[in-house]
Design a protein around this motif. Structure first.
Motif, mmCIF file in Angstrom:
data_model
loop_
_atom_site.group_PDB
_atom_site.id
_atom_site.type_symbol
_atom_site.label_atom_id
_atom_site.label_comp_id
_atom_site.label_asym_id
_atom_site.label_seq_id
_atom_site.Cartn_x
_atom_site.Cartn_y
_atom_site.Cartn_z
ATOM 1 N N UNK A 188 -30.488 -39.645 4.165
ATOM 2 C CA UNK A 188 -29.088 -39.286 3.980
ATOM 3 C C UNK A 188 -28.458 -37.968 4.606
ATOM 4 N N UNK A 189 -27.687 -37.108 5.003
ATOM 5 C CA UNK A 189 -27.601 -36.114 5.192
ATOM 6 C C UNK A 189 -27.361 -35.080 3.610
ATOM 7 N N UNK A 203 -30.817 -34.997 8.731
ATOM 8 C CA UNK A 203 -31.853 -35.182 8.634
ATOM 9 C C UNK A 203 -32.657 -34.006 9.509
ATOM 10 N N UNK A 204 -31.902 -34.706 11.014
ATOM 11 C CA UNK A 204 -32.683 -33.962 11.853
ATOM 12 C C UNK A 204 -32.386 -32.417 12.169
ATOM 13 N N UNK A 205 -31.466 -32.119 11.781
ATOM 14 C CA UNK A 205 -31.278 -30.603 11.582
ATOM 15 C C UNK A 205 -31.821 -29.226 11.015
ATOM 16 N N UNK A 258 -40.391 -28.645 11.647
ATOM 17 C CA UNK A 258 -40.046 -29.576 12.371
ATOM 18 C C UNK A 258 -40.496 -29.857 13.302
ATOM 19 N N UNK A 259 -41.056 -29.469 13.812
ATOM 20 C CA UNK A 259 -41.505 -30.497 15.025
ATOM 21 C C UNK A 259 -41.697 -31.416 14.793
ATOM 22 N N UNK A 449 -24.986 -16.354 -0.723
ATOM 23 C CA UNK A 449 -26.003 -16.006 -0.369
ATOM 24 C C UNK A 449 -25.931 -15.115 0.906
ATOM 25 N N UNK A 450 -26.277 -13.601 1.034
ATOM 26 C CA UNK A 450 -25.795 -12.570 2.683
ATOM 27 C C UNK A 450 -26.642 -13.386 3.353
ATOM 28 N N UNK A 451 -27.482 -13.813 2.723
ATOM 29 C CA UNK A 451 -29.094 -14.547 3.837
ATOM 30 C C UNK A 451 -28.876 -15.808 4.233
ATOM 31 N N UNK A 452 -27.646 -16.370 3.555
ATOM 32 C CA UNK A 452 -27.441 -18.007 4.242
ATOM 33 C C UNK A 452 -27.636 -18.039 5.824
ATOM 34 N N UNK A 453 -28.244 -19.176 6.262
ATOM 35 C CA UNK A 453 -28.108 -19.523 7.988
ATOM 36 C C UNK A 453 -27.746 -20.627 7.609
ATOM 37 N N UNK A 454 -26.783 -21.247 6.641
ATOM 38 C CA UNK A 454 -26.719 -22.659 6.324
ATOM 39 C C UNK A 454 -25.594 -23.067 7.416
ATOM 40 N N UNK A 455 -24.260 -22.069 8.100
ATOM 41 C CA UNK A 455 -23.279 -22.238 9.202
ATOM 42 C C UNK A 455 -21.948 -22.273 8.397
#
Length: 455
Positions: A188-189, A203-205, A258-259, A449-455
């Motif tokens: 699940x997500x 899961x794919x991301x 991720x590969x 957290x300013x380092x988030x790259x979660x979008x």
């Protein structure tokens, strides 16, 4: 003598068994350790007079019932799916029970019967879940008792390799069940809430949507756990605007992992024909297009757009993925099981390797119109391949809880996790005696957290 039945003597049981044996004379304890194989249990007991190892097949109803009848408390260190039969027997024979696993729906369904019989069924009392619950609730309760409003709770935890034993390009070795590592994030997500906005990562991301954090000046990355949202009600934070739980890895791990996800190697839903005869190279080729002329290496690099001088490529080569001679050797294996076999070749802890547990909580709150943030961090280093930091942080809370239930110091009945003061205060206090202690500090309130790259 009080009889403690421990079912399962795997990787996480070493510190548990040592803790209870060290207490056995003083507390008049006798341990019976049942497992499908007694080899590891006998090694951990080391001829101690207050313990015995016996062969136990958890599916053998008669033997299981006989052992549970004799016990004063039952500790199940089995994989989660096996707990329920043990739990039902504990209800039948009026025995307290402790596990380190998440509470399943089947376990939850036993709550009323456990309460009716005055039985404590303590679950989620290992590391994550376990120490994370207890350490978080201690600070949340303290913040709330001062009349403050919780705004943010983020929690991260990971079992990784200690710097002195970090000898591969992945900066990773198995410190617990390898199968759980290979299947992490599936089913699940990932769900969480960020500044009042719900977020979902398929899961794919998952392994490309990481964030960065610092613990003791060391930099780590984290990917989102599957369901952070359910912990709002568990922690009494229903109206909180940010709730996120994540798994810690060394920086760069997730991009490389991720590969495997993109190729389909972590899939556990189907089996491969003639898997036992396949080479590692054949396994990789399963997921690539047919070409009469291109090599497996070329096809993989082309498909995933990996340059030959990319560190990602070096990581794959290090695993010996393209070896045509090494065999999988597992019949009717799923892709996930085949990948696990390959990774265990490279990522198994050596005898004197040390692992490391890293945990960090962030608490944001508002009081008297001002916003504050607390950062609480824990780092634990293991001793060796047997007495790992993972075994210590899973096994010690289990052992401490079992002993306190046995002595009547933890007595509120029912199927539960360790989020009440009755449970977390004495256990966290005793864990400090074993070097498991959080460092807390006030940090500027950031809201996220300013380092988030979660979008």
């Amino acid at each position: 003598m009080k009889n403690i039945l421990i079912i399962g003597a795997g990787k996480s049981s070493s510190a548990l068994i040592k803790y209870l044996l060290d207490k056995s004379n003083e507390e008049h304890l006798f341990l019976t350790i049942g497992d499908i194989s007694t080899e590891n249990a006998n090694k951990l007991i080391n001829n101690h007079k207050n313990a015995e190892a016996i062969v136990l097949d958890v599916y053998d109803k008669n033997q299981r019932e006989k052992l549970i009848k004799k016990a004063d408390i039952v500790i199940s260190m089995l994989p989660a799916r096996f707990h329920i039969e043990v739990a039902k027997d504990c209800i039948t024979f009026n025995k307290h029970m402790v596990t380190a696993s998440y509470i399943s729906e089947e376990m939850k369904a036993l709550d009323a019967q456990a309460k009716e019989k005055g039985l404590v069924f303590m679950n989620e009392i290992g590391l994550d879940p376990g120490i994370d619950h207890m350490s978080a609730m201690q600070i949340i309760d303290k913040i709330k008792s001062n009349g403050a409003k919780m705004l943010l709770f983020e929690s991260f935890c990971g079992g990784i390799v200690a710097p002195e034993s970090d000898t591969n390009l992945w900066n990773y070795k198995f410190t617990w069940n390898p199968r759980n590592v290979v299947l992490a994030g599936q089913g699940g997500a990932a769900m969480f809430i960020q500044e009042g906005t719900y977020k979902y990562i398929p899961y794919s991301k998952l392994f490309r949507r990481t964030e960065f954090l610092k613990v003791n000046n060391a930099k780590f990355e984290a990917y989102a756990n599957r369901d952070s949202l359910k912990y709002r009600s568990v922690y009494g934070l229903d109206n909180i605007s940010t709730m996120y739980r994540g798994t810690i890895r060394k920086v760069g791990f997730s991009r490389a992992w991720n590969i495997f996800v993109q190729l389909g190697m972590t899939d556990d839903s189907y089996t491969i024909e003639e898997s036992e005869n396949m080479s590692y190279r054949d396994f990789v080729n399963l997921f690539l297009a047919y070409s009469p002329s291109d090599s497996v290496e070329l096809k993989l690099r082309s498909y995933l757009k990996i340059d030959q001088d990319d560190l990602m490529w070096e990581k794959l080569l290090e695993l010996d993925l393209f070896n045509p001679k090494k065999k999988i050797g597992i019949k009717n294996a799923t892709p996930a099981k085949m990948l696990q076999k390959i990774l265990e070749d490279s990522w198994t802890l050596e005898e004197n390797d040390k692992d490391m547990i890293v945990m960090q909580h962030l608490f944001g709150y508002e009081i008297n119109g001002e916003k504050h943030q607390i950062e609480s961090s824990l780092v634990v280093i293991g001793e060796n391949q047997t007495y790992t930091a993972m075994a210590k942080t899973v096994g010690l809370p289990v052992g401490i809880a079992a002993l306190k239930i046995l002595k009547g110091e933890i007595k509120t009945p029912g199927v539960q996790l360790p989020i009440t003061k009755e449970v977390y205060e004495p256990i966290l206090k005793e864990l400090e005696n074993h070097g498991i202690k959080f460092a807390e500090k006030e940090v500027p309130y950031l809201g996220y957290n300013p380092n988030h790259v979660m979008g």
